[in-house]
Enzyme design. Structure first.
Site, PDB file in Angstrom:
ATOM      1  CB  THR A  84      75.352 -39.118  27.242  1.00  0.00           C
ATOM      2  OG1 THR A  84      75.847 -37.935  27.866  1.00  0.00           O
ATOM      3  CG2 THR A  84      76.415 -39.666  26.308  1.00  0.00           C
ATOM      4  N   GLY A 118      74.845 -42.945  30.679  1.00  0.00           N
ATOM      5  CA  GLY A 118      75.832 -41.886  30.848  1.00  0.00           C
ATOM      6  C   GLY A 118      76.375 -41.872  32.267  1.00  0.00           C
ATOM      7  CB  ALA A 119      78.948 -41.546  34.131  1.00  0.00           C
ATOM      8  CD  GLU A 171      70.756 -43.139  35.828  1.00  0.00           C
ATOM      9  OE1 GLU A 171      70.627 -42.427  34.825  1.00  0.00           O
ATOM     10  OE2 GLU A 171      71.403 -42.774  36.823  1.00  0.00           O
ATOM     11  N   GLY A 183      73.030 -37.167  38.429  1.00  0.00           N
ATOM     12  CA  GLY A 183      72.797 -35.760  38.120  1.00  0.00           C
ATOM     13  C   GLY A 183      71.398 -35.533  37.564  1.00  0.00           C
TER      14      GLY A 183
HETATM   15  C1  5RP Z   1      71.066 -39.479  35.398  1.00  0.00           C
HETATM   16  C2  5RP Z   1      72.511 -39.749  35.221  1.00  0.00           C
HETATM   17  C3  5RP Z   1      73.120 -39.329  33.925  1.00  0.00           C
HETATM   18  O1  5RP Z   1      73.671 -40.426  33.303  1.00  0.00           O
HETATM   19  C4  5RP Z   1      74.191 -38.332  34.209  1.00  0.00           C
HETATM   20  O2  5RP Z   1      73.601 -37.253  34.930  1.00  0.00           O
HETATM   21  C5  5RP Z   1      74.829 -37.789  32.935  1.00  0.00           C
HETATM   22  O3  5RP Z   1      73.920 -36.993  32.250  1.00  0.00           O
HETATM   23  P1  5RP Z   1      74.246 -36.358  30.844  1.00  0.00           P
HETATM   24  O4  5RP Z   1      74.413 -37.473  29.886  1.00  0.00           O
HETATM   25  O5  5RP Z   1      73.048 -35.502  30.542  1.00  0.00           O
HETATM   26  O6  5RP Z   1      75.507 -35.528  30.981  1.00  0.00           O
HETATM   27  O7  5RP Z   1      73.184 -40.303  36.040  1.00  0.00           O
HETATM   28  O8  5RP Z   1      70.652 -39.843  36.690  1.00  0.00           O
END
Ligand code: 5RP
Length: 239
Positions: free
Chosen positions: A37, A90-91, A111, A104
């Site tokens: 994201t 993102g999260a 971050e 993730g």
């Molecule tokens: C990376 C993160 C990302 O923001 C989280 O994993 C969301 O990832 P994506 O946008 O691919 O769904 O915390 O450490």
């Protein structure tokens, strides 16, 4: 019956990123998040820079650094630019109190440092990441490689003391070796199912010496931008 056209998860992520880009102003010092994201946001920002926008970005991972550099975004570090105006990231999960699970993608330490250095953090997500109670997504806990098994047991005990179930599991990379973060640490993923008291868990985890950081982001997000087929909405401070 809703007339909203279904959109893909990627399209939802892109729309959330595009809304966050509306918060960017010339001269801003920006924290640049990590993940798919955040990558949409960096892409959009690259286009804005190409069109003449002057901003400086502090990336939260080597991956994001490479992407932003390839798009011509001027980059800095927190040593050169210790205070940022806005971070967009993102999260993996968020709740109605703007508490997040992140990590993730394995970038949670940088971050969190970048978010903490920012006056505002805007979180961009598709609607699937919203939960009533955090914990469906396994909580990433970044740990030093020294004493890994000992730390893993301490994390398991802390979790159990809070009445939560779920053994911390060492994250592995595609080659089967332990996943190593940009900071040279490992990650324990804790599949807890539900975290009814994220503040208590956060406090318990930071008290463990081998824990470098955990993926609970509490009190850091100012706004969450959520996109789905019905449109883009925000929760948090008035936009
Ligand atoms: C990376 C993160 C990302 O923001 C989280 O994993 C969301 O990832 P994506 O946008 O691919 O769904 O915390 O450490």
């Amino acid at each position: 019956m809703s007339t909203a056209q279904a959109i893909s998860q990627d399209e939802a992520k892109r729309r959330a990123a595009a809304r966050a880009a509306e918060f960017v102003r010339p001269g801003m010092r920006l924290g640049l998040g990590t993940g798919s994201t955040a990558a949409f946001f960096v892409d959009i920002l690259g286009g804005m820079v190409r069109d003449g926008l002057d901003v400086v970005g502090v990336p939260t991972s080597e991956r994001t650094r490479a992407q932003a550099a390839s798009l011509g975004v001027r980059l800095s570090t927190l040593d050169e630019t210790p205070e940022l105006d806005l971070t967009v990231d993102g999260a993996d999960e968020f709740d109605a109190k703007l508490r997040l699970i992140k990590g993730g993608g394995g970038a949670l330490l940088r971050e969190k440092i970048v978010a903490a250095a920012s006056a505002r953090m805007i979180v961009i997500t598709d609607a699937s990441k919203q939960v009533d109670t955090l914990g469906k997504f396994p909580l990433p806990v970044e740990v030093d490689r020294f004493g890994l098994e000992s730390t893993r047991r301490h994390v398991a005990s802390a979790v159990a003391r809070l009445g939560l179930a779920g053994a911390p599991t060492l994250r592995t990379a595609a080659d089967g070796h332990p996943f190593v973060t940009d900071g040279g640490h490992c990650i324990l993923d804790c599949g807890l199912g539900r975290i009814p008291d994220p503040e208590a868990l956060a406090a318990a985890l930071v008290a463990i010496p081998g824990v470098v950081e955990h993926g609970l982001f509490i009190g850091l997000a100012s706004i969450v931008v959520i996109a789905d087929a019905a449109g883009v909405r925000t929760i948090g401070e008035a936009a």
